[in-house]
Write an enzyme that holds these catalytic residues in place. Structure first.
Site, PDB file in Angstrom:
ATOM      1  N   CYS A  94       0.840  -1.195   0.000  1.00 11.56           N
ATOM      2  CA  CYS A  94       0.000   0.000   0.000  1.00 11.56           C
ATOM      3  C   CYS A  94       0.881   1.255   0.000  1.00 11.56           C
ATOM      4  O   CYS A  94       1.495   1.567  -1.013  1.00 11.56           O
ATOM      5  CB  CYS A  94      -0.975  -0.036   1.176  1.00 11.56           C
ATOM      6  SG  CYS A  94      -2.352   1.139   1.028  1.00 11.56           S
ATOM      7  N   HIS A 203      -3.406  -5.626   1.276  1.00  9.56           N
ATOM      8  CA  HIS A 203      -2.654  -5.837   2.510  1.00  9.56           C
ATOM      9  C   HIS A 203      -2.547  -7.315   2.886  1.00  9.56           C
ATOM     10  O   HIS A 203      -3.371  -7.831   3.656  1.00  9.56           O
ATOM     11  CB  HIS A 203      -3.317  -5.075   3.659  1.00  9.56           C
ATOM     12  CG  HIS A 203      -3.122  -3.606   3.608  1.00  9.56           C
ATOM     13  ND1 HIS A 203      -2.165  -2.952   4.349  1.00  9.56           N
ATOM     14  CD2 HIS A 203      -3.758  -2.649   2.896  1.00  9.56           C
ATOM     15  CE1 HIS A 203      -2.218  -1.658   4.104  1.00  9.56           C
ATOM     16  NE2 HIS A 203      -3.176  -1.441   3.221  1.00  9.56           N
ATOM     17  N   GLU A 205      -0.562  -8.641   4.962  1.00  9.72           N
ATOM     18  CA  GLU A 205      -0.263  -8.797   6.387  1.00  9.72           C
ATOM     19  C   GLU A 205      -1.517  -8.851   7.247  1.00  9.72           C
ATOM     20  O   GLU A 205      -1.453  -9.206   8.428  1.00  9.72           O
ATOM     21  CB  GLU A 205       0.666  -7.668   6.864  1.00  9.72           C
ATOM     22  CG  GLU A 205       0.004  -6.335   7.159  1.00  9.72           C
ATOM     23  CD  GLU A 205      -0.313  -5.508   5.917  1.00  9.72           C
ATOM     24  OE1 GLU A 205      -0.646  -4.320   6.083  1.00  9.72           O
ATOM     25  OE2 GLU A 205      -0.254  -6.048   4.789  1.00  9.72           O
TER      26      GLU A 205
END
Length: 240
Positions: A94, A203, A205
């Site tokens: 991002c 994302h 993560e």
């Protein structure tokens, strides 16, 4: 760059800029994948001998001027650019992707979403390239689901650059179905020519631990598709 002999000794740096939001999430993803996260501060040019680096999401320096523009000049980036050009694996997520384009480690640029609104959703991606150091635990054509949250997520580049990315297999991820931000050719993530630097807007993560990820066949919040980016690079480091 040092080569670790086991997952336990693979050290992955996670950079924190003023305004970074997802550094702890990225560090947790590294830890869950079996690596050792190392905090890197934006004002410190020393990479502390890490074996890979993650530039996490957020709004570095408040996204003043434009997203990622000021971070480009942070002391840590001078060292990082040299190391990445020398083969160090680098992942930009991002805002981290935005920083990589500003630092010219990746081509193109990120601008406001075409609908001019912040978008936050679970996003299906198609893995276009499973040969980069960050995607080897995927298979080409695989569909994965990870969260997406951005307002400057529209990837743009001139047609010549886009054609080169396509021809060289450097489109790593593509949005499946509706394009959430107007990115050219539905591109969600790209790599450099060597495949050691990857940037993506969604994302991964946030999709690494059952109970805290997106919906999956196993149930609500069960999705862990993002973990493979982190296990991929650790596997490369161990077997290099």
């Amino acid at each position: 760059m040092t080569t670790p002999t086991s997952l336990a000794t693979a050290r992955v740096g996670v950079v924190t800029f003023p305004g970074t939001l997802d550094d702890r999430d990225a560090a947790r993803a590294v830890r869950l994948a079996g690596g050792e996260p190392v905090s890197l501060w934006h004002a410190d040019a020393d990479l502390h001998g890490v074996d890979a680096v993650v530039l996490p999401g957020g709004f570095s320096y408040g996204d003043y001027l434009r997203a990622g523009a000021i971070s480009r000049f942070a002391p840590v980036m001078e060292s990082l650019v040299d190391a990445a050009n020398g083969g160090l694996p680098v992942l930009g997520i991002c805002n981290g992707f935005q920083v990589l384009t500003e630092a010219h480690l990746l081509p193109g640029s990120m601008i406001k979403n075409d609908h001019l609104h912040f978008v936050c959703r679970e996003q299906v991606l198609v893995v276009e390239n499973a040969e980069t150091v960050w995607t080897r635990d995927f298979t080409a054509g695989q569909r994965i689901t990870v969260p997406l949250k951005n307002q400057d997520g529209q990837f743009v580049a001139d047609d010549r650059t886009l054609d080169e990315l396509e021809a060289e297999g450097r489109v790593v991820f593509r949005y499946d179905g509706q394009n959430p931000n107007g990115s050219r050719r539905g591109i969600a993530g790209i790599s450099n020519a060597a495949g050691n630097v990857v940037g993506l807007m969604p994302h991964p993560e946030h999709a690494v631990e059952a109970g805290f990820g997106p919906a999956a066949e196993a149930g609500p919040r069960a999705g862990t598709d993002g973990l493979a980016l982190f296990t991929s690079v650790l596997g490369v480091l161990v077997h290099a």
